[in-house]
Design a protein around this motif. Sequence first.
Motif, PDB file in Angstrom:
ATOM      1  N   ASN A   1       4.249  -4.987  16.865  1.00 54.25           N
ATOM      2  CA  ASN A   1       3.835  -4.718  15.479  1.00 54.25           C
ATOM      3  C   ASN A   1       2.339  -4.927  15.289  1.00 54.25           C
ATOM      4  OD1 ASN A   1       6.312  -3.911  14.277  1.00 54.25           O
ATOM      5  ND2 ASN A   1       7.024  -6.022  14.403  1.00 54.25           N
ATOM      6  N   GLY A   2       1.786  -5.917  15.964  1.00 52.54           N
ATOM      7  CA  GLY A   2       0.349  -6.143  15.882  1.00 52.54           C
ATOM      8  C   GLY A   2      -0.428  -5.011  16.542  1.00 52.54           C
ATOM      9  N   ARG A   3       0.104  -4.530  17.654  1.00 45.81           N
ATOM     10  CA  ARG A   3      -0.623  -3.507  18.418  1.00 45.81           C
ATOM     11  C   ARG A   3      -0.740  -2.184  17.671  1.00 45.81           C
ATOM     12  NH1 ARG A   3       1.921  -5.592  24.134  1.00 45.81           N
ATOM     13  NH2 ARG A   3       0.121  -6.884  24.678  1.00 45.81           N
ATOM     14  N   LYS A   4       0.246  -1.892  16.825  1.00 40.50           N
ATOM     15  CA  LYS A   4       0.153  -0.646  16.044  1.00 40.50           C
ATOM     16  C   LYS A   4      -1.174  -0.612  15.288  1.00 40.50           C
ATOM     17  CE  LYS A   4       4.922  -1.101  14.455  1.00 40.50           C
ATOM     18  NZ  LYS A   4       5.743  -1.327  13.254  1.00 40.50           N
ATOM     19  N   VAL A   5      -1.509  -1.736  14.667  1.00 41.81           N
ATOM     20  CA  VAL A   5      -2.689  -1.780  13.795  1.00 41.81           C
ATOM     21  C   VAL A   5      -3.965  -1.821  14.627  1.00 41.81           C
ATOM     22  CG1 VAL A   5      -3.859  -3.084  11.989  1.00 41.81           C
ATOM     23  CG2 VAL A   5      -1.368  -2.837  11.934  1.00 41.81           C
ATOM     24  N   SER A   6      -3.963  -2.568  15.737  1.00 41.95           N
ATOM     25  CA  SER A   6      -5.191  -2.585  16.545  1.00 41.95           C
ATOM     26  C   SER A   6      -5.455  -1.208  17.153  1.00 41.95           C
ATOM     27  CB  SER A   6      -5.169  -3.698  17.592  1.00 41.95           C
ATOM     28  OG  SER A   6      -3.953  -3.781  18.257  1.00 41.95           O
ATOM     29  N   ILE A   7      -4.404  -0.460  17.476  1.00 37.40           N
ATOM     30  CA  ILE A   7      -4.614   0.913  17.967  1.00 37.40           C
ATOM     31  C   ILE A   7      -5.289   1.744  16.884  1.00 37.40           C
ATOM     32  CG2 ILE A   7      -3.416   3.058  18.584  1.00 37.40           C
ATOM     33  CD1 ILE A   7      -1.342   1.331  20.097  1.00 37.40           C
ATOM     34  N   MET A   8      -4.774   1.663  15.652  1.00 40.08           N
ATOM     35  CA  MET A   8      -5.356   2.455  14.550  1.00 40.08           C
ATOM     36  C   MET A   8      -6.808   2.047  14.295  1.00 40.08           C
ATOM     37  SD  MET A   8      -5.064   4.819  12.308  1.00 40.08           S
ATOM     38  CE  MET A   8      -5.405   5.346  10.616  1.00 40.08           C
ATOM     39  N   LEU A   9      -7.082   0.759  14.361  1.00 40.37           N
ATOM     40  CA  LEU A   9      -8.465   0.305  14.132  1.00 40.37           C
ATOM     41  C   LEU A   9      -9.385   0.841  15.224  1.00 40.37           C
ATOM     42  CD1 LEU A   9      -7.627  -3.265  12.864  1.00 40.37           C
ATOM     43  CD2 LEU A   9      -8.863  -1.521  11.566  1.00 40.37           C
ATOM     44  N   GLU A  10      -8.885   0.849  16.450  1.00 40.11           N
ATOM     45  CA  GLU A  10      -9.690   1.401  17.552  1.00 40.11           C
ATOM     46  C   GLU A  10      -9.855   2.908  17.397  1.00 40.11           C
ATOM     47  OE1 GLU A  10     -11.429   0.041  19.953  1.00 40.11           O
ATOM     48  OE2 GLU A  10     -10.918  -2.023  19.437  1.00 40.11           O
ATOM     49  N   GLU A  11      -8.786   3.603  17.002  1.00 40.07           N
ATOM     50  CA  GLU A  11      -8.868   5.062  16.850  1.00 40.07           C
ATOM     51  C   GLU A  11      -9.865   5.459  15.774  1.00 40.07           C
ATOM     52  OE1 GLU A  11      -7.753   7.381  18.676  1.00 40.07           O
ATOM     53  OE2 GLU A  11      -5.822   6.883  19.563  1.00 40.07           O
ATOM     54  N   THR A  12      -9.914   4.694  14.691  1.00 37.88           N
ATOM     55  CA  THR A  12     -10.777   5.075  13.565  1.00 37.88           C
ATOM     56  C   THR A  12     -12.197   4.535  13.714  1.00 37.88           C
ATOM     57  OG1 THR A  12      -9.960   3.134  12.389  1.00 37.88           O
ATOM     58  CG2 THR A  12      -8.902   5.234  11.882  1.00 37.88           C
ATOM     59  N   GLY A  13     -12.364   3.536  14.590  1.00 37.32           N
ATOM     60  CA  GLY A  13     -13.695   2.949  14.756  1.00 37.32           C
ATOM     61  C   GLY A  13     -14.111   2.071  13.589  1.00 37.32           C
ATOM     62  N   LEU A  14     -13.169   1.671  12.770  1.00 35.72           N
ATOM     63  CA  LEU A  14     -13.506   0.774  11.656  1.00 35.72           C
ATOM     64  C   LEU A  14     -13.969  -0.570  12.214  1.00 35.72           C
ATOM     65  CD1 LEU A  14     -10.476   1.530   9.285  1.00 35.72           C
ATOM     66  CD2 LEU A  14     -12.896   1.833   8.681  1.00 35.72           C
ATOM     67  N   ASP A  15     -14.838  -1.211  11.459  1.00 37.43           N
ATOM     68  CA  ASP A  15     -15.376  -2.506  11.861  1.00 37.43           C
ATOM     69  C   ASP A  15     -14.306  -3.574  11.601  1.00 37.43           C
ATOM     70  OD1 ASP A  15     -17.386  -4.046  12.777  1.00 37.43           O
ATOM     71  OD2 ASP A  15     -18.507  -4.115  10.878  1.00 37.43           O
ATOM     72  N   TYR A  16     -13.868  -4.285  12.633  1.00 33.43           N
ATOM     73  CA  TYR A  16     -12.842  -5.308  12.395  1.00 33.43           C
ATOM     74  C   TYR A  16     -13.058  -6.537  13.266  1.00 33.43           C
ATOM     75  CZ  TYR A  16     -10.155  -3.993  16.647  1.00 33.43           C
ATOM     76  OH  TYR A  16      -9.752  -3.748  17.940  1.00 33.43           O
ATOM     77  N   HIS A  17     -12.428  -7.600  12.809  1.00 35.66           N
ATOM     78  CA  HIS A  17     -12.585  -8.903  13.435  1.00 35.66           C
ATOM     79  C   HIS A  17     -11.176  -9.462  13.666  1.00 35.66           C
ATOM     80  CE1 HIS A  17     -13.875 -13.020  13.960  1.00 35.66           C
ATOM     81  NE2 HIS A  17     -13.253 -13.401  12.867  1.00 35.66           N
ATOM     82  N   VAL A  18     -10.900  -9.864  14.911  1.00 35.91           N
ATOM     83  CA  VAL A  18      -9.550 -10.322  15.242  1.00 35.91           C
ATOM     84  C   VAL A  18      -9.397 -11.819  14.992  1.00 35.91           C
ATOM     85  CG1 VAL A  18      -7.859 -10.576  17.120  1.00 35.91           C
ATOM     86  CG2 VAL A  18      -9.294  -8.533  16.996  1.00 35.91           C
ATOM     87  N   LEU A  19      -8.339 -12.174  14.272  1.00 34.16           N
ATOM     88  CA  LEU A  19      -7.982 -13.583  14.087  1.00 34.16           C
ATOM     89  C   LEU A  19      -6.609 -13.775  14.732  1.00 34.16           C
ATOM     90  CD1 LEU A  19      -9.290 -13.114  10.628  1.00 34.16           C
ATOM     91  CD2 LEU A  19      -9.887 -15.223  11.768  1.00 34.16           C
ATOM     92  N   PRO A  20      -6.574 -14.299  15.959  1.00 33.74           N
ATOM     93  CA  PRO A  20      -5.281 -14.429  16.642  1.00 33.74           C
ATOM     94  C   PRO A  20      -4.379 -15.421  15.912  1.00 33.74           C
ATOM     95  CG  PRO A  20      -7.110 -14.755  18.173  1.00 33.74           C
ATOM     96  CD  PRO A  20      -7.687 -14.778  16.796  1.00 33.74           C
ATOM     97  N   VAL A  21      -3.111 -15.043  15.768  1.00 37.24           N
ATOM     98  CA  VAL A  21      -2.101 -15.936  15.179  1.00 37.24           C
ATOM     99  C   VAL A  21      -1.110 -16.213  16.306  1.00 37.24           C
ATOM    100  CG1 VAL A  21      -0.327 -16.173  13.388  1.00 37.24           C
ATOM    101  CG2 VAL A  21      -2.404 -14.852  12.914  1.00 37.24           C
ATOM    102  N   ASP A  22      -1.202 -17.377  16.901  1.00 38.57           N
ATOM    103  CA  ASP A  22      -0.403 -17.684  18.086  1.00 38.57           C
ATOM    104  C   ASP A  22       1.055 -17.913  17.665  1.00 38.57           C
ATOM    105  OD1 ASP A  22       0.823 -18.750  20.312  1.00 38.57           O
ATOM    106  OD2 ASP A  22      -0.903 -19.981  20.897  1.00 38.57           O
ATOM    107  N   LEU A  23       1.892 -16.927  17.964  1.00 33.19           N
ATOM    108  CA  LEU A  23       3.295 -17.021  17.544  1.00 33.19           C
ATOM    109  C   LEU A  23       4.028 -18.106  18.341  1.00 33.19           C
ATOM    110  CD1 LEU A  23       4.313 -13.246  17.118  1.00 33.19           C
ATOM    111  CD2 LEU A  23       3.270 -14.794  15.459  1.00 33.19           C
ATOM    112  N   GLU A  24       3.581 -18.326  19.578  1.00 33.46           N
ATOM    113  CA  GLU A  24       4.243 -19.370  20.380  1.00 33.46           C
ATOM    114  C   GLU A  24       3.937 -20.759  19.830  1.00 33.46           C
ATOM    115  OE1 GLU A  24       3.036 -18.023  24.321  1.00 33.46           O
ATOM    116  OE2 GLU A  24       3.902 -16.158  23.527  1.00 33.46           O
ATOM    117  N   ALA A  25       2.788 -20.913  19.202  1.00 30.35           N
ATOM    118  CA  ALA A  25       2.429 -22.202  18.580  1.00 30.35           C
ATOM    119  C   ALA A  25       2.864 -22.245  17.110  1.00 30.35           C
ATOM    120  CB  ALA A  25       0.935 -22.426  18.691  1.00 30.35           C
ATOM    121  N   ASN A  26       3.610 -21.226  16.681  1.00 31.26           N
ATOM    122  CA  ASN A  26       4.132 -21.145  15.312  1.00 31.26           C
ATOM    123  C   ASN A  26       3.025 -21.098  14.243  1.00 31.26           C
ATOM    124  OD1 ASN A  26       6.584 -20.787  13.967  1.00 31.26           O
ATOM    125  ND2 ASN A  26       6.611 -22.919  13.249  1.00 31.26           N
ATOM    126  N   GLU A  27       1.877 -20.537  14.616  1.00 32.23           N
ATOM    127  CA  GLU A  27       0.771 -20.474  13.642  1.00 32.23           C
ATOM    128  C   GLU A  27       1.081 -19.564  12.454  1.00 32.23           C
ATOM    129  OE1 GLU A  27      -2.897 -21.478  16.725  1.00 32.23           O
ATOM    130  OE2 GLU A  27      -2.880 -19.542  15.727  1.00 32.23           O
TER     131      GLU A  27
END
Length: 213
Positions: A11-37
């Motif tokens: 589900n996360g990758r869908k959006v990062s693909i779109m951000l890469e395809e469009t070239g929009l300026d974005y900043h990644v904030l990882p949410v570690d699911l294994e650490a329950n963040e």
Amino acid sequence: MIDLYTWTTPNGRKVSIMLEETGLDYHVLPVDLEANEQAGAEFLAVCPNGKIPAIVDHDTGGTPLPLFESGAILLHLAEKTGRFLPGLERPSERARVVQWLMYQMSHVGPMIGQAGHFVNTAEDKIPYAIERFVGESMRIVGVLNNALADSDYLAGDYSIADMATYPWIEAAWEPFTSMSEGKAEELAALRAWMDRLAARPAVARGMAVGSGN
Ligand SMILES: N[C@@H](CCC(=O)N[C@@H](CS)C(=O)NCC(=O)O)C(=O)O
């Protein structure tokens, strides 16, 4: 600038693909699911559902927009950029993209997700649940394969429907095709579509986003 809250899951990758395809300026904030963040107050303030992906779009011309649900985010980014979703002046083409996006959101993701849970994660291997969710996932994947028999992409041109579907099929391909002999050949159109998407540099970059970087 767009803040992207994500992790290394489909589900996360869908959006990062779109951000890469469009070239929009974005900043990644990882949410570690294994650490329950995803259950932490900081993330819940952006996404009350406690599931990635979520974004905060700071380029709205006004108040920043927090948004969750990957399908809603893809629609927003497509409308914002005018890309990968036909405009309102092409209602039939637009409706087809939305149809396959909804198909991904309501069938592909939830059923493959449940199949993965009952096959891999659940301690108790419940035959009924495994049969139910794997069977339904296989049926759903078959529908995609049929749709791609005469078409390079799910809804005419390459669109957010393909971006939404690809990370799930990429994750399910190996386990599903190794379950029964001849499955990979049966799903040849889907395999060709996967290869078409994998060859896109923006898809490759989008798939690599989120791993604690
Ligand atoms: N319908 C949601 C589903 C989001 C979702 O299930 N995300 C998963 C990762 S792929 C998650 O955050 N799981 C963490 C949890 O359930 O605690 C969407 O498409 O955005």
